[in-house]
Design a protein around this motif. Structure first.
Motif, PDB file in Angstrom:
ATOM      1  N   ARG A 131      15.462 -29.510 -32.550  1.00  0.00           N
ATOM      2  CA  ARG A 131      15.823 -28.993 -31.225  1.00  0.00           C
ATOM      3  C   ARG A 131      16.279 -27.688 -31.030  1.00  0.00           C
ATOM      4  O   ARG A 131      16.123 -27.095 -30.401  1.00  0.00           O
ATOM      5  N   GLN A 132      16.954 -27.194 -32.299  1.00  0.00           N
ATOM      6  CA  GLN A 132      17.460 -25.946 -32.365  1.00  0.00           C
ATOM      7  C   GLN A 132      16.498 -24.940 -32.560  1.00  0.00           C
ATOM      8  O   GLN A 132      16.769 -23.822 -32.184  1.00  0.00           O
ATOM      9  N   LEU A 133      15.294 -25.391 -33.022  1.00  0.00           N
ATOM     10  CA  LEU A 133      14.090 -24.434 -33.131  1.00  0.00           C
ATOM     11  C   LEU A 133      13.622 -24.285 -31.679  1.00  0.00           C
ATOM     12  O   LEU A 133      13.400 -23.063 -31.210  1.00  0.00           O
ATOM     13  N   LEU A 134      13.525 -25.222 -31.066  1.00  0.00           N
ATOM     14  CA  LEU A 134      13.021 -25.337 -29.447  1.00  0.00           C
ATOM     15  C   LEU A 134      13.992 -24.663 -28.556  1.00  0.00           C
ATOM     16  O   LEU A 134      13.306 -23.996 -27.446  1.00  0.00           O
ATOM     17  N   ASP A 135      15.002 -24.805 -28.877  1.00  0.00           N
ATOM     18  CA  ASP A 135      16.236 -24.219 -27.818  1.00  0.00           C
ATOM     19  C   ASP A 135      16.494 -22.777 -28.294  1.00  0.00           C
ATOM     20  O   ASP A 135      17.446 -22.143 -27.681  1.00  0.00           O
ATOM     21  N   GLN A 136      15.927 -22.151 -29.151  1.00  0.00           N
ATOM     22  CA  GLN A 136      16.454 -20.872 -29.965  1.00  0.00           C
ATOM     23  C   GLN A 136      17.862 -20.672 -30.345  1.00  0.00           C
ATOM     24  O   GLN A 136      18.427 -20.120 -30.125  1.00  0.00           O
ATOM     25  N   SER A 162      18.838 -21.779 -33.408  1.00  0.00           N
ATOM     26  CA  SER A 162      18.969 -22.114 -34.951  1.00  0.00           C
ATOM     27  C   SER A 162      19.912 -21.231 -35.730  1.00  0.00           C
ATOM     28  O   SER A 162      20.106 -21.317 -36.677  1.00  0.00           O
ATOM     29  N   GLY A 163      20.037 -19.846 -35.005  1.00  0.00           N
ATOM     30  CA  GLY A 163      20.780 -18.946 -35.856  1.00  0.00           C
ATOM     31  C   GLY A 163      19.902 -17.906 -36.311  1.00  0.00           C
ATOM     32  O   GLY A 163      20.486 -16.845 -36.844  1.00  0.00           O
ATOM     33  N   MET A 164      18.561 -18.096 -36.408  1.00  0.00           N
ATOM     34  CA  MET A 164      17.838 -17.156 -36.997  1.00  0.00           C
ATOM     35  C   MET A 164      17.700 -16.000 -35.927  1.00  0.00           C
ATOM     36  O   MET A 164      17.711 -16.447 -34.644  1.00  0.00           O
ATOM     37  N   HIS A 222      13.946 -15.678 -30.481  1.00  0.00           N
ATOM     38  CA  HIS A 222      13.490 -15.522 -32.093  1.00  0.00           C
ATOM     39  C   HIS A 222      11.915 -16.231 -32.044  1.00  0.00           C
ATOM     40  O   HIS A 222      12.023 -17.386 -32.267  1.00  0.00           O
ATOM     41  N   ASN A 223      10.888 -15.205 -32.122  1.00  0.00           N
ATOM     42  CA  ASN A 223       9.605 -15.982 -32.348  1.00  0.00           C
ATOM     43  C   ASN A 223       9.309 -16.918 -33.400  1.00  0.00           C
ATOM     44  O   ASN A 223       8.684 -17.913 -33.282  1.00  0.00           O
ATOM     45  N   ARG A 277      16.026  -7.417 -30.367  1.00  0.00           N
ATOM     46  CA  ARG A 277      14.691  -7.832 -30.379  1.00  0.00           C
ATOM     47  C   ARG A 277      14.016  -6.386 -31.090  1.00  0.00           C
ATOM     48  O   ARG A 277      14.003  -5.304 -30.989  1.00  0.00           O
ATOM     49  N   ASP A 278      13.123  -7.095 -32.262  1.00  0.00           N
ATOM     50  CA  ASP A 278      12.235  -6.142 -32.842  1.00  0.00           C
ATOM     51  C   ASP A 278      10.797  -5.854 -32.435  1.00  0.00           C
ATOM     52  O   ASP A 278      10.275  -6.729 -31.726  1.00  0.00           O
ATOM     53  N   ALA A 279      10.601  -4.617 -32.529  1.00  0.00           N
ATOM     54  CA  ALA A 279       8.975  -4.271 -32.180  1.00  0.00           C
ATOM     55  C   ALA A 279       8.659  -3.238 -33.229  1.00  0.00           C
ATOM     56  O   ALA A 279       9.495  -2.459 -33.502  1.00  0.00           O
TER      57      ALA A 279
END
Length: 530
Positions: free
Chosen positions: A150-155, A157-159, A199-200, A470-472
């Motif tokens: 779930r933490q991956l999908l709702d962003q 996760s802490g990453m 985070h992508n 955000r990175d680019a």
């Protein structure tokens, strides 16, 4: 070519004729309903805006804002109200409802649905650690073992991009397996579940989880389990490096100085997070699936109504982000608007929005073949205007301020270049006037010229900070603000060139002065001559 169902004008008829025409109209509606099910097109809606009104607004909006092109899907419940294309593709062809378009981060909602299918099958639990299903998931922080699906999908996760800047990494992964392996050097910006960071790589991991649990490549799984059942025959997903590029997918555009310039999308890894290419017609089917509790337009069950509700319900602690979707509850001046389930996506040359309005039953998807810019109003305004029409509100008229901003920066760029050339040509005169003055005074006069190079040096970290970390890459930043970054780059180079020329001229002037002084001394004291 747009498919639009016009609204018939009202007439004054006798009861007998009204009855005959009523029967004829009933037959026509029945036939139209059958045809709509076979080939989604635009129909008029009885309680909201008509297809003709929506079509007319979208066409005028694209013209007024100078957007290169957009494709639109509007649905209500299980009906397609409008699918259409406006403007042109990067190859000059007119956009239609079947033109392929990159949908950017709208792809995340598809990844979330794939995971929910595995949850329904009993193969995955949302609140279990990711490592239970994906042993190869390791990061450089012991807390990573507690990250849940779930933490991956709702962003949450802490990453984050701050601890793992994936976009600007010199070596982009070639597959989801490699993308997950590269995370071994990633850290955490927060305890899992305590902070929200877009985070992508969260979705790279989720897509890899689908691969490992299902035993199929991610693209194959989506094609068999999502696209085909939903009737989305013209939709494809990235499986390996980069974004898919079907032969029919034209380059998108960057917008600069009032022009739309076709450019290829910079290469970057996006499987699971932003790698889907779709059409307005297919996105209409996607909206219907979401509004119909997981049933496709052909009534095939793709996912359960409970899973759809789960995906639309915010679970991240910031209160808005759900599972591949976000919830927006208007307040203040926006109170006239209905609550929305939505998600946006921006690449360098393509952008997209999708909206669901539960209270009205409408769904809206807008796909653009132009990317993120300094102002987002041009893109947002089209989607917002379509929503406004479905809710009986007055839509924005359209009209871009971007060309005005670019015109100012274009003029500043030209003026800077002209002044720089003038400064280079007159560097000798400038140095001659200062050759007898203390060097520190000349240094003070040159100090302001260091500001543009300093601004250029801090541009990337400064933009990262303003965008929440955000990175680019530099190329991605340039595509977003070409006029502004061109000005800053030319100003920095011009200033450096003028400073270098003036310092060189000062050195030459000092040497000439020293030689002249030495000659004068020799002339005054012949004993020093040979």
């Amino acid at each position: 070519m747009r498919a639009v169902g016009p609204s018939p004008p009202p007439h004054t008829l006798s009861p007998r004729r009204r009855g005959a025409l009523g029967a004829l109209a009933a037959c026509a509606v029945t036939a139209l309903t059958v045809l709509t099910g076979l080939c989604p097109a635009a129909v008029a809606d009885e309680t909201g805006a008509t297809a003709a009104e929506l079509d007319r607004f979208a066409e005028r909006y694209v013209e007024r804002t100078g957007l290169p092109g957009a494709t639109v899907a509007v649905t209500k419940g299980q009906e397609v109200v409008l699918t259409a294309g406006y403007g042109h593709a990067g190859d000059g062809e007119a956009l239609t409802a079947r033109s392929p378009m990159r949908i950017a981060s709208l792809s995340k909602s598809f990844t979330a649905l794939a995971v929910m299918q595995l949850v329904e099958a009993g193969e995955v639990e949302l609140n279990r650690p990711v490592r239970r299903y994906l042993p190869g998931f390791r990061i450089d922080d012991p807390r990573g073992a507690r990250i849940t699906v779930r933490q991956l999908l709702d962003q949450s996760s802490g990453m984050s991009d701050r601890t793992f800047p994936d976009a600007s990494r010199p070596e982009q992964p070639d597959s989801l397996k490699e993308a997950v392996a590269q995370l071994r050097t990633a850290g955490l910006a927060a305890e899992p579940g305590t902070d929200w960071n877009y985070h992508n790589p969260n979705y790279h991991v989720a897509a890899r989880l689908v691969e490992v649990v299902s035993g199929q490549s991610f693209g194959t799984y989506l094609r068999r389990k999502v696209f085909a059942p939903a009737g989305m025959d013209d939709t494809v997903a990235a499986e390996a490096a980069g974004t898919p590029a079907p032969d029919s997918l034209a380059d998108g555009h960057i917008r600069a100085y009032g022009m739309n310039i076709p450019m290829p999308e910079p290469d970057h890894f996006s499987a699971g997070s932003g790698g889907i290419v779709s059409t307005a017609e297919d996105m209409a089917k996607w909206l219907i699936l979401q509004q119909s509790g997981g049933r496709a337009a052909n009534r095939e069950r793709v996912v359960s109504a409970g899973s759809v509700a789960e995906m639309h319900t915010p679970s991240a602690n910031e209160g808005r982000y759900a599972l591949g979707w976000m919830r927006r509850v208007p307040d203040g001046a926006d109170r006239a608007r209905q609550p929305q389930i939505w998600h946006g996506g921006s690449l360098s040359t393509y952008s997209a929005y999708q909206f669901l309005v539960p209270d009205t039953g409408y769904g809206v998807a807008v796909l653009y073949n132009s990317g993120i810019t300094l102002t987002e109003e041009d893109l947002w305004g089209l989607a917002d205007g379509l929503l406004a029409l479905t809710e009986g509100r007055t839509p924005p008229q359209g009209g871009s301020s971007l060309w005005k901003i670019d015109a100012v920066f274009g003029a500043l760029t030209a003026a800077t270049a002209a002044l720089g050339i003038r400064g280079l040509l007159r560097s000798g005169t400038w140095a001659t006037r200062r050759r007898r003055r203390p060097m520190w005074r000349a240094a003070v006069r040159l100090l302001p010229y260091s500001f543009p190079p300093a601004l250029l040096a801090v541009f990337q970290p400064g933009v990262d900070f303003l965008m929440g970390g955000r990175d680019a890459t530099w190329l991605q930043r340039f595509y977003a603000v070409p006029a502004e970054l061109s000005f800053l780059g030319i100003a920095a180079l011009t200033c450096l060139a003028v400073v270098a020329a003036r310092i060189a001229a000062l050195v030459r002037a000092a040497r000439r002065s020293a030689h002249a002084t030495s000659a004068q001394r020799e002339a005054a004291d012949p004993s020093h001559s040979t």
